[in-house]
Design an enzyme around this catalytic site. Structure first.
Site, PDB file in Angstrom:
ATOM      1  N   GLY A   1       0.797  -1.224   0.000  1.00 49.54           N
ATOM      2  CA  GLY A   1       0.000   0.000   0.000  1.00 49.54           C
ATOM      3  C   GLY A   1       0.827   1.270   0.000  1.00 49.54           C
ATOM      4  O   GLY A   1       0.508   2.225   0.713  1.00 49.54           O
TER       5      GLY A   1
ATOM      6  N   ASP B   1      -3.186   3.788  -8.729  1.00 53.34           N
ATOM      7  CA  ASP B   1      -2.799   4.624  -7.590  1.00 53.34           C
ATOM      8  C   ASP B   1      -3.130   6.104  -7.827  1.00 53.34           C
ATOM      9  O   ASP B   1      -3.400   6.836  -6.880  1.00 53.34           O
ATOM     10  CB  ASP B   1      -1.296   4.493  -7.294  1.00 53.34           C
TER      11      ASP B   1
ATOM     12  N   THR C   1      12.019  -8.268  12.573  1.00 53.75           N
ATOM     13  CA  THR C   1      12.583  -7.073  11.921  1.00 53.75           C
ATOM     14  C   THR C   1      13.591  -7.412  10.821  1.00 53.75           C
ATOM     15  O   THR C   1      13.984  -6.544  10.059  1.00 53.75           O
ATOM     16  CB  THR C   1      13.318  -6.173  12.942  1.00 53.75           C
ATOM     17  N   LYS C   2      14.019  -8.668  10.771  1.00 52.53           N
ATOM     18  CA  LYS C   2      15.117  -9.019   9.857  1.00 52.53           C
ATOM     19  C   LYS C   2      14.825  -8.689   8.385  1.00 52.53           C
ATOM     20  O   LYS C   2      15.684  -8.101   7.703  1.00 52.53           O
ATOM     21  CB  LYS C   2      15.468 -10.496  10.019  1.00 52.53           C
TER      22      LYS C   2
ATOM     23  N   CYS D   1     -20.303   3.084 -19.537  1.00 48.08           N
ATOM     24  CA  CYS D   1     -19.579   2.797 -20.770  1.00 48.08           C
ATOM     25  C   CYS D   1     -20.130   1.554 -21.468  1.00 48.08           C
ATOM     26  O   CYS D   1     -21.205   1.627 -22.064  1.00 48.08           O
ATOM     27  CB  CYS D   1     -18.078   2.727 -20.503  1.00 48.08           C
TER      28      CYS D   1
ATOM     29  N   MET E   1     -23.648   1.088 -20.553  1.00 52.21           N
ATOM     30  CA  MET E   1     -24.587   1.959 -21.275  1.00 52.21           C
ATOM     31  C   MET E   1     -24.869   1.383 -22.658  1.00 52.21           C
ATOM     32  O   MET E   1     -26.017   1.327 -23.114  1.00 52.21           O
ATOM     33  CB  MET E   1     -23.980   3.363 -21.365  1.00 52.21           C
TER      34      MET E   1
ATOM     35  N   GLU F   1     -18.611  -4.327 -32.038  1.00 47.87           N
ATOM     36  CA  GLU F   1     -17.497  -4.901 -31.268  1.00 47.87           C
ATOM     37  C   GLU F   1     -17.759  -6.383 -31.002  1.00 47.87           C
ATOM     38  O   GLU F   1     -16.835  -7.187 -30.950  1.00 47.87           O
ATOM     39  CB  GLU F   1     -17.354  -4.141 -29.934  1.00 47.87           C
TER      40      GLU F   1
ATOM     41  N   HIS G   1     -16.975   7.771 -17.838  1.00 50.53           N
ATOM     42  CA  HIS G   1     -16.654   7.073 -16.587  1.00 50.53           C
ATOM     43  C   HIS G   1     -16.733   8.041 -15.402  1.00 50.53           C
ATOM     44  O   HIS G   1     -15.713   8.629 -15.017  1.00 50.53           O
ATOM     45  CB  HIS G   1     -15.233   6.502 -16.652  1.00 50.53           C
TER      46      HIS G   1
ATOM     47  N   GLU H   1     -16.889   7.404 -12.396  1.00 49.63           N
ATOM     48  CA  GLU H   1     -16.147   6.894 -11.235  1.00 49.63           C
ATOM     49  C   GLU H   1     -14.753   7.502 -11.111  1.00 49.63           C
ATOM     50  O   GLU H   1     -14.185   7.538 -10.024  1.00 49.63           O
ATOM     51  CB  GLU H   1     -16.061   5.356 -11.271  1.00 49.63           C
TER      52      GLU H   1
HETATM   53  N1  GLN Z   1     -15.760  -1.682 -25.300  1.00 47.38           N
HETATM   54  C1  GLN Z   1     -16.499  -0.468 -25.343  1.00 47.38           C
HETATM   55  C2  GLN Z   1     -15.883   0.555 -26.272  1.00 47.38           C
HETATM   56  O1  GLN Z   1     -14.746   0.491 -26.597  1.00 47.38           O
HETATM   57  C3  GLN Z   1     -16.686   0.127 -23.962  1.00 47.38           C
HETATM   58  C4  GLN Z   1     -15.407   0.520 -23.300  1.00 47.38           C
HETATM   59  C5  GLN Z   1     -15.544   0.721 -21.815  1.00 47.38           C
HETATM   60  O2  GLN Z   1     -16.457   0.208 -21.188  1.00 47.38           O
HETATM   61  N2  GLN Z   1     -14.637   1.446 -21.229  1.00 47.38           N
HETATM   62  O3  GLN Z   1     -16.534   1.471 -26.693  1.00 47.38           O
END
Ligand code: GLN
Length: 538
Positions: A20, A75, A193-194, A385, A388, A409, A511, A513
């Protein structure tokens, strides 16, 4: 000495990986920021990939994306979540990037006929990248985390660059924190501690003396152990910092405060210490630890076995749960094992489902099945993404009756490519760094759920995708109730879809998040969690 005043704190790791370092770096940064210092954190990754964008999440966890479109180590997500300050490409360096730059300089003849070598050319390139962040004069202190564990062959050039920088900048301007593990042997009932003595020695073989030891441990370190570590490792006893296991990473700043990590670091750097103001941080912790209610959310994806694969999503739920004073229990579900026969049994107990980002064919039918179920049963749905895109496919198949609707895709030959490759992607063959990346603007349509969530008509969110909603289908989708509530004005790309007559159903091409932090929880997650609470009360 450098001309600018920026000082550096390096963080190295010993004994074991996964201790961490990122969390310790972020926690120290938080404590320094809370005293008024301007801080950023930088991660040096010794692997040869140019960036983690081409890495499978099983290899390296989530790929985090910055505003400027860098695909980076996860990170950096911790750094942003702790500090509430955006990072950029300059905050993440890899060996691949260093070599790419050195080789391209060599091809341009910039080394004037010299033999190009690890020392000085690779180490100079590393040093330049490290100093670049400091050269802008934006920061008082830069915390630089060296990935991996000391003694690894691949991290040697970084440790050598650190040795040189320390010599050039001086001990008052650059200090080294070594994060190490103090294992507990239950048979002997003793902390050992080694291994730490050895890893500090390994660092010294490269000419680097650790100034501060941060010791990860499952049991508290008594004074005797601290004195022993200090004696064998050449550090002051107040520089032996205990980092005992805690329940949440968000407790680490307070622990490091109690252990005075910030105080000893500032003393070494000859900088003033002020008591950190952690009020808003601790308010968050109080709410997070005292939930009034609990909800259950399914996270549907295909990398669910590893908690790092969807790191930012899990952290966003922690932030949003605290705002709502609710415990959010996330249950990861593998989409490959969801089908029309078991979907009810698998999903009926959830108060909301999130369909995760993803790539490729595997597991998509399960995602579509799950979305159909929550759409018909009024369960809050949040698609990110790929999630959706799957919601659009589900709607096209089951509401528009386009039974073979798909993303190209998944099926390049579908007659109804409701999700298709973006125009500018069609001639791209390189995989690395070529998606639509980083922050893009989005206009939000008034009087939509999305508008009520954001309470503004224009937003910026981060992206990482190649495919898009095919605008040829937009009118049909709209007529049948799936609307585009967010669009990019310049490209006309659909960024948000939602359906009316559903308690909470939103899919976003971006995204969210990546932008949720402790101090600025993301509005979409906050709203989704409150919709799930409402669902539970019904
Ligand atoms: N595979 C999808 C695209 O390229 C979604 C990508 C993702 O979820 N980040 O559009």
């Amino acid at each position: 000495m450098m001309s600018s005043q920026t000082k550096y704190i390096f963080v190295t790791g010993g004994v074991s990986s996964s201790l961490g370092k990122g969390i310790v770096a972020a926690s120290l940064a938080k404590l320094l920021q809370a005293q008024g210092y301007k801080i950023t954190i930088q991660k040096l990754d010794p692997y040869i990939n140019v960036d983690p964008g081409t890495l499978n999440p099983y290899e390296h966890g989530e790929c985090y994306v910055t505003n400027d479109g860098a695909e980076t180590d996860l990170d950096l997500g911790h750094y942003e979540r702790f500090l509430n300050v955006p990072t950029s490409q300059a905050n993440n360096i890899t060996t691949g990037r260093i070599y790419q730059s050195v080789i391209s300089k060599e091809r341009q003849g910039m080394y004037l006929g010299k033999t190009v070598q690890v020392i000085p050319h690779i180490t100079d390139e590393i040093k330049e990248n490290i100093k670049f962040l400091g050269s802008k004069g934006e920061f008082d202190i830069i915390i630089t985390e060296i990935g991996g564990t000391v003694g690894d062959i691949e991290s040697l050039p970084y440790v050598e660059a650190l040795r040189q920088l320390r010599w050039e900048m001086g001990e008052d301007n650059l200090i080294v924190i070594h994060l190490t593990l103090i294992p507990y042997l239950s048979a002997a009932k003793e902390l050992k501690t080694k291994p730490t003595q050895h890893s500090v020695k390994t660092l010294m073989e490269s000419g680097v003396q650790a100034d501060i030891l941060v010791c990860r441990t499952e049991h508290e370190l008594n004074d005797e152990i601290k004195e022993k570590l200090a004696r064998f490792c050449n550090v002051n006893v107040d520089c032996v910092i205990e980092s005992v296991d805690v329940n949440t990473i968000y407790d680490v700043p307070n622990h490091m405060y109690r252990e005075r990590l910030d105080k000893v670091a500032l003393k070494k750097l000859k900088l003033n210490y002020n008591k950190p103001d952690l009020n808003s941080w601790n308010n968050f912790l109080k709410k997070y630890k005292n939930p009034k209610n609990a909800i259950k959310i399914a996270l549907i994806g295909k990398y669910v076995e590893l908690q790092d694969s969807y790191k930012s999503i899990l952290e966003s739920f922690i932030h949003a749960g605290a705002v709502n004073e609710v415990e959010v229990n996330i249950v990861p579900l593998h989409s490959e094992f969801i089908n029309s026969k078991n979907v009810h049994e698998k999903l009926e107990s959830f108060n909301g489902i999130l369909v995760a980002p993803g790539f490729g064919e595997r597991g998509v039918e399960g995602k579509i099945e799950a979305i159909k179920y929550v759409r018909l049963n009024g369960i809050p749905f949040f698609g990110i993404c790929y999630g959706m895109q799957m919601a659009v496919i589900e709607y096209a198949r089951n509401v528009l009756d386009l039974h073979d609707a798909n993303s190209t895709e998944v099926n390049p030959n579908t007659n109804n490519p409701v999700i298709d490759l973006m125009e500018e992607q069609k001639n791209i063959t390189d995989k690395g760094g070529t998606m639509r990346l980083g922050s893009w603007a989005c206009d939000i349509v008034k009087e939509t759920l999305c508008h009520s969530v954001y309470k503004t008509e224009s937003i910026d969110e981060r992206h990482r995708h190649r495919y898009e909603l095919n605008n040829k289908y937009l009118e049909q989708l709209h007529e049948k109730g799936l609307i585009a509530s967010g669009k990019n004005k310049d490209t006309n790309l659909v960024e948000v879809v939602e359906i009316k007559n559903h308690p909470w159903f939103i899919g976003v091409q971006f995204h969210p998040e990546y932008k949720s932090t402790v101090l600025s929880p993301h509005p979409l997650f906050v709203s989704f969690v409150s919709a799930a609470i409402l669902n539970k009360s019904k």
